[in-house]
Design an enzyme around this catalytic site. Structure first.
Site, mmCIF file in Angstrom:
data_model
loop_
_atom_site.group_PDB
_atom_site.id
_atom_site.type_symbol
_atom_site.label_atom_id
_atom_site.label_comp_id
_atom_site.label_asym_id
_atom_site.label_seq_id
_atom_site.Cartn_x
_atom_site.Cartn_y
_atom_site.Cartn_z
ATOM 1 C CE LYS A 253 -3.879 1.981 2.688
ATOM 2 N NZ LYS A 253 -4.729 1.792 3.896
ATOM 3 C CB SER B 256 -7.993 3.678 3.019
ATOM 4 O OG SER B 256 -7.141 3.077 3.969
ATOM 5 C CB SER C 33 -8.243 0.926 5.938
ATOM 6 O OG SER C 33 -8.916 2.153 5.950
#
Lengths: 103, 487
Positions: free
Chosen positions: B77, B152, B176
Protein backbone atom coordinates in the site's frame (compact mmCIF):
# COMPACT_ATOMS: atom_id res chain seq x y z
CA UNK A 1 -31.36 21.68 13.60
CA UNK A 2 -29.45 24.18 15.66
CA UNK A 3 -26.09 25.21 14.32
CA UNK A 4 -23.15 23.33 15.86
CA UNK A 5 -20.49 25.29 14.02
CA UNK A 6 -20.70 28.60 12.18
CA UNK A 7 -18.89 29.70 9.01
CA UNK A 8 -16.75 31.99 11.14
CA UNK A 9 -15.76 29.10 13.39
CA UNK A 10 -14.89 26.96 10.37
CA UNK A 11 -12.70 29.79 9.08
CA UNK A 12 -11.01 30.03 12.48
CA UNK A 13 -10.42 26.26 12.73
CA UNK A 14 -8.99 26.26 9.20
CA UNK A 15 -6.60 29.05 10.20
CA UNK A 16 -5.44 27.09 13.26
CA UNK A 17 -4.76 24.12 10.96
CA UNK A 18 -2.91 26.26 8.38
CA UNK A 19 -5.58 25.69 5.76
CA UNK A 20 -7.38 28.23 3.64
CA UNK A 21 -10.97 27.51 2.71
CA UNK A 22 -12.08 29.61 -0.24
CA UNK A 23 -15.17 31.73 0.41
CA UNK A 24 -17.28 29.83 -2.12
CA UNK A 25 -16.29 26.53 -0.42
CA UNK A 26 -17.18 27.73 3.05
CA UNK A 27 -20.91 26.83 3.05
CA UNK A 28 -20.09 23.33 1.73
CA UNK A 29 -17.55 22.59 4.47
CA UNK A 30 -19.66 24.24 7.17
CA UNK A 31 -22.76 22.15 6.37
CA UNK A 32 -20.78 18.91 6.38
CA UNK A 33 -18.83 19.70 9.53
CA UNK A 34 -22.03 20.80 11.24
CA UNK A 35 -23.66 17.41 10.52
CA UNK A 36 -20.64 15.49 11.73
CA UNK A 37 -20.31 17.52 14.92
CA UNK A 38 -24.01 16.86 15.48
CA UNK A 39 -23.14 13.17 15.41
CA UNK A 40 -20.25 13.77 17.83
CA UNK A 41 -22.72 15.27 20.30
CA UNK A 42 -24.58 11.96 20.65
CA UNK A 43 -21.74 11.03 23.00
CA UNK A 44 -23.30 13.31 25.63
CA UNK A 45 -25.92 10.56 26.13
CA UNK A 46 -23.22 8.30 27.59
CA UNK A 47 -22.57 8.42 31.32
CA UNK A 48 -18.79 8.68 31.61
CA UNK A 49 -18.55 9.91 35.20
CA UNK A 50 -15.39 8.52 36.75
CA UNK A 51 -14.34 6.72 33.54
CA UNK A 52 -10.64 7.00 32.70
CA UNK A 53 -10.00 8.16 29.14
CA UNK A 54 -8.02 5.78 26.89
CA UNK A 55 -5.43 7.51 24.75
CA UNK A 56 -3.45 4.44 23.73
CA UNK A 57 -3.91 0.67 23.68
CA UNK A 58 -0.24 -0.28 23.54
CA UNK A 59 0.99 -2.88 26.03
CA UNK A 60 4.31 -1.04 26.32
CA UNK A 61 4.81 1.40 29.19
CA UNK A 62 7.43 4.14 29.42
CA UNK A 63 9.89 2.73 26.93
CA UNK A 64 13.26 4.43 27.29
CA UNK A 65 16.11 4.58 24.82
CA UNK A 66 19.46 6.28 24.63
CA UNK A 67 19.36 9.64 22.95
CA UNK A 68 21.96 8.97 20.29
CA UNK A 69 22.07 10.52 16.84
CA UNK A 70 22.55 8.11 13.93
CA UNK A 71 24.06 9.24 10.67
CA UNK A 72 22.15 7.64 7.81
CA UNK A 73 24.55 9.09 5.23
CA UNK A 74 21.71 10.16 3.00
CA UNK A 75 22.17 13.88 2.92
CA UNK A 76 21.78 14.17 -0.84
CA UNK A 77 18.72 11.89 -0.99
CA UNK A 78 17.08 14.01 1.71
CA UNK A 79 17.91 17.24 -0.10
CA UNK A 80 16.57 15.78 -3.36
CA UNK A 81 13.15 15.60 -1.71
CA UNK A 82 13.17 19.25 -0.72
CA UNK A 83 11.35 21.60 -3.10
CA UNK A 84 14.05 24.28 -2.96
CA UNK A 85 17.68 23.98 -1.92
CA UNK A 86 20.84 26.05 -2.09
CA UNK A 87 24.43 25.13 -1.13
CA UNK A 88 23.33 21.96 0.67
CA UNK A 89 20.59 23.71 2.63
CA UNK A 90 16.81 23.76 2.31
CA UNK A 91 15.71 27.20 1.19
CA UNK A 92 12.56 28.86 2.56
CA UNK A 93 11.02 32.22 1.77
CA UNK A 94 11.23 35.29 3.98
CA UNK A 95 9.87 34.52 7.41
CA UNK A 96 8.91 38.09 8.22
CA UNK A 97 6.91 39.67 5.44
CA UNK A 98 8.07 43.25 4.95
CA UNK A 99 6.19 43.84 1.73
CA UNK A 100 3.14 45.13 3.55
CA UNK A 101 0.91 43.23 1.14
CA UNK A 102 -0.17 40.54 3.54
CA UNK A 103 -1.49 42.56 6.44
CA UNK B 1 0.46 -15.28 -15.35
CA UNK B 2 -2.33 -14.57 -12.92
CA UNK B 3 -2.64 -15.92 -9.40
CA UNK B 4 -6.18 -17.27 -9.52
CA UNK B 5 -6.27 -20.76 -8.00
CA UNK B 6 -2.73 -20.33 -6.71
CA UNK B 7 -1.29 -20.05 -3.23
CA UNK B 8 2.10 -19.31 -1.67
CA UNK B 9 2.63 -23.07 -1.45
CA UNK B 10 1.79 -23.80 -5.10
CA UNK B 11 3.99 -21.00 -6.44
CA UNK B 12 6.78 -21.80 -3.99
CA UNK B 13 6.77 -25.38 -5.25
CA UNK B 14 7.20 -24.20 -8.84
CA UNK B 15 10.11 -21.96 -7.76
CA UNK B 16 11.81 -24.69 -5.74
CA UNK B 17 11.39 -27.26 -8.53
CA UNK B 18 12.77 -24.73 -11.00
CA UNK B 19 9.64 -24.93 -13.15
CA UNK B 20 9.96 -21.18 -13.18
CA UNK B 21 12.70 -18.76 -12.09
CA UNK B 22 12.01 -15.83 -9.80
CA UNK B 23 12.84 -13.55 -12.72
CA UNK B 24 10.37 -15.22 -15.10
CA UNK B 25 7.70 -15.28 -12.40
CA UNK B 26 8.26 -11.58 -11.79
CA UNK B 27 8.23 -10.78 -15.51
CA UNK B 28 4.96 -12.70 -15.95
CA UNK B 29 3.48 -10.96 -12.91
CA UNK B 30 4.43 -7.57 -14.37
CA UNK B 31 3.03 -8.57 -17.79
CA UNK B 32 -0.25 -9.61 -16.19
CA UNK B 33 -0.44 -6.34 -14.25
CA UNK B 34 0.00 -4.50 -17.56
CA UNK B 35 -2.79 -6.60 -19.06
CA UNK B 36 -5.42 -6.28 -16.32
CA UNK B 37 -4.61 -3.19 -14.31
CA UNK B 38 -5.93 -0.82 -16.95
CA UNK B 39 -9.41 -2.03 -15.96
CA UNK B 40 -8.71 -2.24 -12.21
CA UNK B 41 -6.27 0.62 -11.41
CA UNK B 42 -5.01 -1.16 -8.31
CA UNK B 43 -1.46 0.21 -8.68
CA UNK B 44 -0.17 3.76 -8.38
CA UNK B 45 3.41 2.74 -9.16
CA UNK B 46 4.70 -0.44 -10.78
CA UNK B 47 8.42 -0.96 -10.21
CA UNK B 48 9.44 -3.12 -13.19
CA UNK B 49 13.12 -2.31 -12.92
CA UNK B 50 13.48 -2.78 -9.16
CA UNK B 51 11.41 -5.96 -9.14
CA UNK B 52 13.34 -7.63 -11.96
CA UNK B 53 16.68 -6.65 -10.43
CA UNK B 54 15.71 -8.17 -7.08
CA UNK B 55 14.37 -11.30 -8.80
CA UNK B 56 17.68 -11.81 -10.62
CA UNK B 57 19.58 -11.48 -7.34
CA UNK B 58 17.34 -14.11 -5.76
CA UNK B 59 17.79 -16.46 -8.70
CA UNK B 60 21.52 -16.03 -8.38
CA UNK B 61 21.60 -17.00 -4.73
CA UNK B 62 18.89 -19.66 -5.15
CA UNK B 63 15.34 -20.07 -3.83
CA UNK B 64 15.28 -20.97 -0.14
CA UNK B 65 13.14 -24.12 0.04
CA UNK B 66 12.35 -23.40 3.72
CA UNK B 67 11.03 -19.91 3.02
CA UNK B 68 7.64 -19.75 1.32
CA UNK B 69 8.15 -16.07 0.53
CA UNK B 70 11.47 -16.51 -1.27
CA UNK B 71 11.13 -15.00 -4.74
CA UNK B 72 7.45 -14.15 -4.22
CA UNK B 73 6.05 -11.03 -5.91
CA UNK B 74 4.00 -8.89 -3.54
CA UNK B 75 2.49 -5.39 -3.45
CA UNK B 76 2.60 -2.62 -0.83
CA UNK B 77 0.00 0.00 0.00
CA UNK B 78 1.32 3.42 -0.92
CA UNK B 79 1.30 4.75 2.65
CA UNK B 80 4.28 2.57 3.61
CA UNK B 81 7.61 4.13 2.76
CA UNK B 82 9.84 2.26 0.31
CA UNK B 83 13.45 3.32 -0.09
CA UNK B 84 13.98 5.17 -3.37
CA UNK B 85 10.53 4.19 -4.64
CA UNK B 86 7.92 6.94 -4.89
CA UNK B 87 5.51 6.90 -1.93
CA UNK B 88 2.54 9.26 -2.13
CA UNK B 89 -0.17 8.07 0.31
CA UNK B 90 -2.34 8.91 -2.75
CA UNK B 91 -1.91 12.61 -1.97
CA UNK B 92 -0.85 15.45 -4.26
CA UNK B 93 1.19 16.83 -1.37
CA UNK B 94 3.54 13.82 -1.66
CA UNK B 95 3.37 13.32 -5.42
CA UNK B 96 7.14 13.27 -5.91
CA UNK B 97 8.27 11.93 -2.54
CA UNK B 98 11.07 9.34 -2.56
CA UNK B 99 11.67 7.92 0.93
CA UNK B 100 15.18 7.28 2.18
CA UNK B 101 14.33 4.09 4.10
CA UNK B 102 11.98 1.12 4.07
CA UNK B 103 9.12 0.77 6.56
CA UNK B 104 9.91 -2.04 9.00
CA UNK B 105 7.12 -4.28 7.67
CA UNK B 106 8.40 -3.69 4.12
CA UNK B 107 12.01 -4.31 5.19
CA UNK B 108 11.08 -7.57 6.88
CA UNK B 109 9.43 -8.79 3.69
CA UNK B 110 12.41 -7.61 1.62
CA UNK B 111 14.79 -9.48 3.93
CA UNK B 112 12.77 -12.66 3.33
CA UNK B 113 13.39 -12.19 -0.41
CA UNK B 114 9.94 -11.15 -1.50
CA UNK B 115 9.80 -9.00 -4.62
CA UNK B 116 7.93 -5.73 -4.34
CA UNK B 117 6.28 -5.18 -7.73
CA UNK B 118 4.64 -1.90 -6.80
CA UNK B 119 2.63 0.46 -4.64
CA UNK B 120 -1.13 0.23 -4.46
CA UNK B 121 -3.84 2.86 -4.62
CA UNK B 122 -5.73 4.01 -1.52
CA UNK B 123 -7.85 6.80 -0.15
CA UNK B 124 -5.63 9.84 0.44
CA UNK B 125 -3.74 9.31 3.72
CA UNK B 126 -6.02 6.27 4.28
CA UNK B 127 -9.01 8.52 4.91
CA UNK B 128 -12.00 6.90 3.29
CA UNK B 129 -13.67 3.59 2.60
CA UNK B 130 -13.83 3.39 -1.19
CA UNK B 131 -10.41 4.40 -2.60
CA UNK B 132 -12.30 7.16 -4.44
CA UNK B 133 -10.50 9.73 -2.28
CA UNK B 134 -7.22 8.99 -4.06
CA UNK B 135 -5.77 12.12 -5.66
CA UNK B 136 -4.61 10.08 -8.65
CA UNK B 137 -7.07 7.40 -9.78
CA UNK B 138 -10.20 5.44 -8.94
CA UNK B 139 -9.71 1.72 -8.38
CA UNK B 140 -12.39 -0.63 -9.70
CA UNK B 141 -13.69 -3.76 -8.01
CA UNK B 142 -12.58 -6.79 -10.04
CA UNK B 143 -15.92 -8.53 -9.39
CA UNK B 144 -17.83 -5.67 -11.01
CA UNK B 145 -15.83 -2.77 -12.34
CA UNK B 146 -18.71 -0.34 -11.78
CA UNK B 147 -18.32 -0.95 -8.02
CA UNK B 148 -15.79 0.42 -5.54
CA UNK B 149 -13.11 -1.91 -4.14
CA UNK B 150 -13.68 -0.53 -0.65
CA UNK B 151 -10.93 1.22 1.19
CA UNK B 152 -8.76 2.62 2.22
CA UNK B 153 -6.58 -0.38 1.21
CA UNK B 154 -8.72 -0.79 -1.94
CA UNK B 155 -5.73 -1.09 -4.28
CA UNK B 156 -4.11 -3.87 -2.25
CA UNK B 157 -7.37 -5.84 -1.95
CA UNK B 158 -8.25 -5.39 -5.64
CA UNK B 159 -4.72 -6.41 -6.71
CA UNK B 160 -5.06 -9.68 -4.78
CA UNK B 161 -8.65 -10.29 -5.94
CA UNK B 162 -7.72 -9.62 -9.58
CA UNK B 163 -4.92 -12.18 -9.40
CA UNK B 164 -2.21 -9.57 -9.89
CA UNK B 165 -0.30 -10.67 -6.77
CA UNK B 166 -0.83 -13.36 -4.11
CA UNK B 167 -0.25 -11.07 -1.17
CA UNK B 168 -0.27 -7.36 -0.43
CA UNK B 169 0.18 -5.22 2.65
CA UNK B 170 -2.61 -2.92 3.75
CA UNK B 171 -3.15 -0.71 6.77
CA UNK B 172 -6.24 -0.53 8.95
CA UNK B 173 -7.20 2.46 11.10
CA UNK B 174 -10.97 1.93 11.20
CA UNK B 175 -11.51 -1.04 8.87
CA UNK B 176 -9.24 -0.24 5.94
CA UNK B 177 -7.95 -3.81 5.54
CA UNK B 178 -11.07 -5.75 6.51
CA UNK B 179 -13.73 -3.82 4.58
CA UNK B 180 -11.91 -3.94 1.20
CA UNK B 181 -11.13 -7.63 1.88
CA UNK B 182 -14.87 -8.18 2.30
CA UNK B 183 -15.72 -6.23 -0.88
CA UNK B 184 -13.12 -8.16 -2.91
CA UNK B 185 -13.64 -11.70 -1.61
CA UNK B 186 -10.16 -12.00 -0.08
CA UNK B 187 -8.69 -12.53 3.40
CA UNK B 188 -7.61 -9.41 5.30
CA UNK B 189 -6.14 -9.34 8.81
CA UNK B 190 -5.81 -6.31 11.08
CA UNK B 191 -3.44 -7.56 13.78
CA UNK B 192 -3.50 -6.51 17.44
CA UNK B 193 -2.28 -2.95 18.01
CA UNK B 194 1.47 -3.29 18.56
CA UNK B 195 1.83 -6.64 16.79
CA UNK B 196 3.37 -5.07 13.69
CA UNK B 197 5.71 -2.08 13.74
CA UNK B 198 4.25 1.17 12.42
CA UNK B 199 7.71 2.56 11.66
CA UNK B 200 7.53 3.90 8.11
CA UNK B 201 3.75 3.76 7.93
CA UNK B 202 2.67 7.32 7.12
CA UNK B 203 0.74 8.09 10.29
CA UNK B 204 -3.00 8.75 10.26
CA UNK B 205 -4.37 7.80 13.70
CA UNK B 206 -1.35 6.67 15.68
CA UNK B 207 -3.29 4.91 18.45
CA UNK B 208 -5.38 3.01 15.86
CA UNK B 209 -3.17 2.29 12.80
CA UNK B 210 -1.93 -1.25 12.15
CA UNK B 211 -0.34 -2.85 9.09
CA UNK B 212 -1.63 -6.27 8.02
CA UNK B 213 -1.69 -8.79 5.17
CA UNK B 214 -4.29 -9.21 2.41
CA UNK B 215 -4.16 -12.61 0.71
CA UNK B 216 -6.23 -15.19 -1.16
CA UNK B 217 -6.37 -17.67 1.74
CA UNK B 218 -5.91 -17.97 5.50
CA UNK B 219 -2.66 -19.94 5.44
CA UNK B 220 -0.99 -17.35 3.19
CA UNK B 221 -2.24 -14.59 5.47
CA UNK B 222 -0.74 -16.24 8.55
CA UNK B 223 2.52 -16.75 6.66
CA UNK B 224 2.80 -13.06 5.79
CA UNK B 225 1.92 -12.01 9.35
CA UNK B 226 4.70 -14.31 10.59
CA UNK B 227 7.04 -12.34 8.38
CA UNK B 228 6.07 -8.81 9.45
CA UNK B 229 5.18 -9.21 13.16
CA UNK B 230 7.42 -8.45 16.11
CA UNK B 231 8.99 -5.77 18.25
CA UNK B 232 10.84 -2.95 16.57
CA UNK B 233 13.04 -0.51 18.43
CA UNK B 234 11.88 2.21 16.02
CA UNK B 235 8.24 1.89 17.14
CA UNK B 236 8.00 2.17 20.89
CA UNK B 237 4.38 1.00 20.84
CA UNK B 238 5.30 -2.27 19.12
CA UNK B 239 4.92 -5.15 21.51
CA UNK B 240 7.79 -7.12 23.02
CA UNK B 241 5.50 -10.16 23.35
CA UNK B 242 6.77 -13.29 21.69
CA UNK B 243 5.38 -13.85 18.21
CA UNK B 244 3.98 -17.37 17.79
CA UNK B 245 4.01 -19.25 14.47
CA UNK B 246 0.58 -18.22 13.20
CA UNK B 247 0.39 -21.22 10.87
CA UNK B 248 0.90 -23.79 13.63
CA UNK B 249 -2.68 -24.03 14.93
CA UNK B 250 -4.47 -23.81 11.61
CA UNK B 251 -5.66 -27.41 11.54
CA UNK B 252 -6.98 -27.56 15.10
CA UNK B 253 -10.59 -26.91 14.07
CA UNK B 254 -13.23 -25.08 16.07
CA UNK B 255 -14.50 -27.85 18.37
CA UNK B 256 -15.31 -26.44 21.81
CA UNK B 257 -14.58 -22.87 20.70
CA UNK B 258 -17.11 -20.37 22.01
CA UNK B 259 -18.11 -17.75 19.48
CA UNK B 260 -20.29 -14.71 20.24
CA UNK B 261 -22.33 -12.69 17.75
CA UNK B 262 -22.94 -9.14 19.05
CA UNK B 263 -26.64 -8.36 18.62
CA UNK B 264 -25.79 -4.67 18.08
CA UNK B 265 -23.80 -5.61 14.94
CA UNK B 266 -26.83 -7.40 13.46
CA UNK B 267 -29.24 -4.50 13.99
CA UNK B 268 -30.69 -1.89 11.67
CA UNK B 269 -29.02 -0.82 8.48
CA UNK B 270 -27.56 -4.24 7.77
CA UNK B 271 -28.15 -5.56 4.25
CA UNK B 272 -30.31 -8.74 4.26
CA UNK B 273 -27.78 -10.81 2.32
CA UNK B 274 -24.99 -9.71 4.65
CA UNK B 275 -27.07 -10.68 7.67
CA UNK B 276 -27.90 -14.06 6.13
CA UNK B 277 -24.19 -14.60 5.38
CA UNK B 278 -23.32 -14.13 9.05
CA UNK B 279 -26.09 -16.52 10.12
CA UNK B 280 -24.95 -19.11 7.56
CA UNK B 281 -21.38 -18.75 8.83
CA UNK B 282 -22.61 -19.29 12.38
CA UNK B 283 -24.36 -22.50 11.22
CA UNK B 284 -21.15 -23.73 9.60
CA UNK B 285 -19.20 -23.08 12.81
CA UNK B 286 -21.88 -24.92 14.82
CA UNK B 287 -21.71 -27.91 12.46
CA UNK B 288 -17.96 -27.95 12.95
CA UNK B 289 -18.41 -28.19 16.71
CA UNK B 290 -18.25 -24.61 17.96
CA UNK B 291 -20.80 -22.98 20.25
CA UNK B 292 -22.30 -19.83 18.79
CA UNK B 293 -24.37 -17.51 20.97
CA UNK B 294 -25.65 -13.97 20.93
CA UNK B 295 -23.63 -11.48 23.00
CA UNK B 296 -23.86 -7.74 23.65
CA UNK B 297 -21.46 -4.85 23.03
CA UNK B 298 -23.76 -2.12 24.32
CA UNK B 299 -21.69 0.94 23.35
CA UNK B 300 -21.37 -0.03 19.67
CA UNK B 301 -23.65 2.75 18.46
CA UNK B 302 -21.34 5.41 19.91
CA UNK B 303 -18.33 3.97 18.10
CA UNK B 304 -18.59 6.09 14.97
CA UNK B 305 -18.67 9.35 16.94
CA UNK B 306 -15.85 8.31 19.28
CA UNK B 307 -13.76 7.03 16.39
CA UNK B 308 -14.12 10.09 14.18
CA UNK B 309 -13.21 12.41 17.06
CA UNK B 310 -10.14 10.39 18.06
CA UNK B 311 -8.88 9.52 14.58
CA UNK B 312 -9.40 13.06 13.26
CA UNK B 313 -7.68 14.56 16.30
CA UNK B 314 -4.68 12.29 15.83
CA UNK B 315 -4.71 13.01 12.09
CA UNK B 316 -4.76 16.78 12.59
CA UNK B 317 -1.62 16.44 14.68
CA UNK B 318 0.13 13.88 12.42
CA UNK B 319 -0.54 15.84 9.24
CA UNK B 320 1.04 19.03 10.56
CA UNK B 321 4.34 17.75 9.19
CA UNK B 322 3.18 18.31 5.61
CA UNK B 323 4.18 21.91 5.22
CA UNK B 324 5.98 22.10 1.87
CA UNK B 325 9.41 22.72 3.41
CA UNK B 326 11.53 19.58 3.60
CA UNK B 327 9.70 17.31 1.15
CA UNK B 328 6.49 17.18 -0.81
CA UNK B 329 4.73 19.77 -2.86
CA UNK B 330 5.43 23.45 -2.31
CA UNK B 331 3.01 26.07 -3.59
CA UNK B 332 4.28 28.78 -5.92
CA UNK B 333 3.98 32.57 -5.78
CA UNK B 334 4.61 32.70 -2.08
CA UNK B 335 4.82 35.92 -0.06
CA UNK B 336 6.18 34.59 3.22
CA UNK B 337 6.58 31.47 5.32
CA UNK B 338 3.04 31.39 6.66
CA UNK B 339 1.70 31.85 3.16
CA UNK B 340 3.86 28.90 2.07
CA UNK B 341 2.40 26.61 4.74
CA UNK B 342 -1.20 27.59 4.06
CA UNK B 343 -0.99 27.49 0.26
CA UNK B 344 1.02 24.28 0.09
CA UNK B 345 -1.40 22.48 2.42
CA UNK B 346 -4.54 23.92 0.86
CA UNK B 347 -3.43 22.96 -2.65
CA UNK B 348 -1.92 19.63 -1.61
CA UNK B 349 -4.68 18.07 0.50
CA UNK B 350 -8.00 16.81 -0.85
CA UNK B 351 -11.37 17.74 0.66
CA UNK B 352 -11.73 14.67 2.87
CA UNK B 353 -8.28 15.21 4.40
CA UNK B 354 -9.12 18.87 5.04
CA UNK B 355 -12.39 17.85 6.69
CA UNK B 356 -10.63 15.44 9.03
CA UNK B 357 -7.90 17.93 9.91
CA UNK B 358 -10.55 20.54 10.72
CA UNK B 359 -12.66 18.08 12.74
CA UNK B 360 -9.59 17.12 14.72
CA UNK B 361 -8.42 20.68 15.24
CA UNK B 362 -11.93 21.59 16.39
CA UNK B 363 -12.19 18.60 18.78
CA UNK B 364 -8.85 19.47 20.38
CA UNK B 365 -9.33 23.23 20.55
CA UNK B 366 -9.76 25.24 23.74
CA UNK B 367 -13.31 25.04 25.06
CA UNK B 368 -14.18 21.90 23.11
CA UNK B 369 -11.54 19.43 24.30
CA UNK B 370 -13.52 18.05 27.27
CA UNK B 371 -16.81 17.74 25.40
CA UNK B 372 -15.26 16.05 22.36
CA UNK B 373 -11.79 14.53 22.62
CA UNK B 374 -11.86 13.60 26.29
CA UNK B 375 -15.44 12.34 26.10
CA UNK B 376 -14.55 10.17 23.08
CA UNK B 377 -11.52 8.77 24.92
CA UNK B 378 -13.79 7.86 27.85
CA UNK B 379 -16.33 6.18 25.56
CA UNK B 380 -13.38 4.29 24.09
CA UNK B 381 -12.68 2.90 27.58
CA UNK B 382 -16.30 1.75 27.88
CA UNK B 383 -16.10 0.04 24.48
CA UNK B 384 -12.90 -1.76 25.54
CA UNK B 385 -14.68 -2.88 28.74
CA UNK B 386 -17.56 -4.27 26.64
CA UNK B 387 -15.12 -6.43 24.68
CA UNK B 388 -13.23 -7.51 27.80
CA UNK B 389 -16.47 -8.70 29.34
CA UNK B 390 -17.43 -10.76 26.27
CA UNK B 391 -13.94 -12.27 25.98
CA UNK B 392 -14.20 -13.60 29.55
CA UNK B 393 -16.70 -16.15 28.22
CA UNK B 394 -16.02 -16.31 24.50
CA UNK B 395 -12.95 -17.11 22.39
CA UNK B 396 -14.02 -15.20 19.31
CA UNK B 397 -16.57 -12.71 18.07
CA UNK B 398 -18.26 -13.27 14.72
CA UNK B 399 -19.75 -10.24 12.96
CA UNK B 400 -20.46 -8.78 9.55
CA UNK B 401 -17.44 -6.88 8.19
CA UNK B 402 -19.39 -4.16 6.37
CA UNK B 403 -23.10 -3.28 6.36
CA UNK B 404 -23.39 -3.91 2.59
CA UNK B 405 -21.50 -5.51 -0.29
CA UNK B 406 -19.48 -3.21 -2.58
CA UNK B 407 -21.51 -0.21 -3.73
CA UNK B 408 -21.36 1.78 -6.98
CA UNK B 409 -18.50 4.12 -7.80
CA UNK B 410 -19.67 7.68 -7.08
CA UNK B 411 -22.61 6.65 -4.89
CA UNK B 412 -21.35 7.62 -1.44
CA UNK B 413 -18.29 9.73 -1.93
CA UNK B 414 -20.01 13.12 -1.80
CA UNK B 415 -21.68 12.42 1.53
CA UNK B 416 -19.15 12.02 4.35
CA UNK B 417 -21.80 11.07 6.93
CA UNK B 418 -22.86 8.00 4.93
CA UNK B 419 -19.20 7.12 4.44
CA UNK B 420 -18.49 7.39 8.17
CA UNK B 421 -21.52 5.29 9.17
CA UNK B 422 -20.25 2.49 6.89
CA UNK B 423 -17.34 1.98 9.32
CA UNK B 424 -19.57 1.20 12.32
CA UNK B 425 -18.79 -2.54 12.25
CA UNK B 426 -15.03 -2.35 11.79
CA UNK B 427 -13.86 0.58 13.90
CA UNK B 428 -14.65 -0.85 17.38
CA UNK B 429 -11.79 -3.31 16.81
CA UNK B 430 -9.35 -0.43 16.25
CA UNK B 431 -10.59 1.55 19.24
CA UNK B 432 -10.02 -1.53 21.40
CA UNK B 433 -6.73 -2.48 19.70
CA UNK B 434 -7.96 -6.01 18.98
CA UNK B 435 -7.09 -8.34 16.10
CA UNK B 436 -9.80 -8.80 13.48
CA UNK B 437 -9.90 -10.62 10.16
CA UNK B 438 -12.37 -10.60 7.28
CA UNK B 439 -12.82 -13.86 5.37
CA UNK B 440 -14.95 -14.55 2.28
CA UNK B 441 -18.24 -16.06 3.47
CA UNK B 442 -20.87 -15.55 0.80
CA UNK B 443 -22.15 -13.67 -2.23
CA UNK B 444 -24.86 -11.14 -2.89
CA UNK B 445 -25.83 -10.63 -6.55
CA UNK B 446 -22.42 -11.86 -7.65
CA UNK B 447 -20.51 -9.63 -5.23
CA UNK B 448 -18.47 -11.14 -2.40
CA UNK B 449 -19.53 -10.74 1.22
CA UNK B 450 -17.05 -11.14 4.07
CA UNK B 451 -17.49 -11.81 7.75
CA UNK B 452 -15.24 -10.66 10.52
CA UNK B 453 -13.64 -12.74 13.24
CA UNK B 454 -12.45 -10.73 16.24
CA UNK B 455 -10.13 -12.13 18.90
CA UNK B 456 -8.58 -11.33 22.25
CA UNK B 457 -5.52 -9.06 22.23
CA UNK B 458 -2.54 -10.90 20.67
CA UNK B 459 -4.67 -13.95 19.90
CA UNK B 460 -4.48 -13.82 16.11
CA UNK B 461 -3.83 -17.60 16.25
CA UNK B 462 -7.39 -18.47 17.27
CA UNK B 463 -8.76 -16.20 14.52
CA UNK B 464 -6.61 -17.97 11.93
CA UNK B 465 -7.59 -21.37 13.36
CA UNK B 466 -11.32 -20.65 13.00
CA UNK B 467 -10.85 -18.89 9.66
CA UNK B 468 -8.98 -21.86 8.27
CA UNK B 469 -11.62 -24.33 9.51
CA UNK B 470 -14.30 -22.27 7.77
CA UNK B 471 -12.27 -21.97 4.58
CA UNK B 472 -11.58 -25.73 4.44
CA UNK B 473 -15.30 -26.46 4.68
CA UNK B 474 -16.60 -23.87 2.23
CA UNK B 475 -15.60 -22.65 -1.23
CA UNK B 476 -16.38 -18.93 -1.11
CA UNK B 477 -12.69 -18.01 -1.23
CA UNK B 478 -11.99 -20.26 -4.21
CA UNK B 479 -14.19 -18.38 -6.65
CA UNK B 480 -12.64 -15.83 -8.94
CA UNK B 481 -14.01 -12.66 -10.52
CA UNK B 482 -14.77 -12.60 -14.22
CA UNK B 483 -12.89 -9.51 -15.27
CA UNK B 484 -13.85 -8.76 -18.85
CA UNK B 485 -13.20 -12.41 -19.78
CA UNK B 486 -9.59 -12.20 -18.66
CA UNK B 487 -9.67 -15.49 -16.82
Amino acid sequence: MTEKISEDQVKHVAELAKLKIADDQLPYFTTQLDQIIGLFETLSEVDTDGVEPTSSVTDQINVMRDDVAEDWHQRQALLDNAPDTADGYIRVPTIIDESGENE
Amino acid sequence: MNYFNQSLKSIHEKLVNKEISAKDLTQQTLDNIKKVDGDINAFLTVDDEGALKKASEIDEKGIDSDNLLSGMPIAIKDNMVTKGLKTTAASKILENFKPIFDATAVKKLQDLDTINVGKTNMDEFAMGGSTENSAFKVTHNPWDTTKVPGGSSGGSAAAVAAGEVLAALGSDTGGSIRQPASFNGVVGMKPTYGRVSRWGLIAFGSSLDQIGPITRNVFDNATVLNAIAGHDKHDLTSSTKEVPDFTSNLDKGVKRLKIGIPSEFMAQGLDDDVKQTVLNTADTFKKLGATVEEVSLPHTKYGVAAYYIISSSEASSNLQRFDGIRYGRRAENIKNLDDLYVKSRSEGFGDEVKRRIMLGTFSLSAGFYDAYFKKAAQVRTLMINDFTKVFKDYDLILAPTAPTPAYGIGEDVSDPMTMYMNDVLTLPVNLAGLPGMSIPAGFSNGLPVGVQLIGRPFDESTIYQAGNAFEQNTDFGKQTPKMGGNN
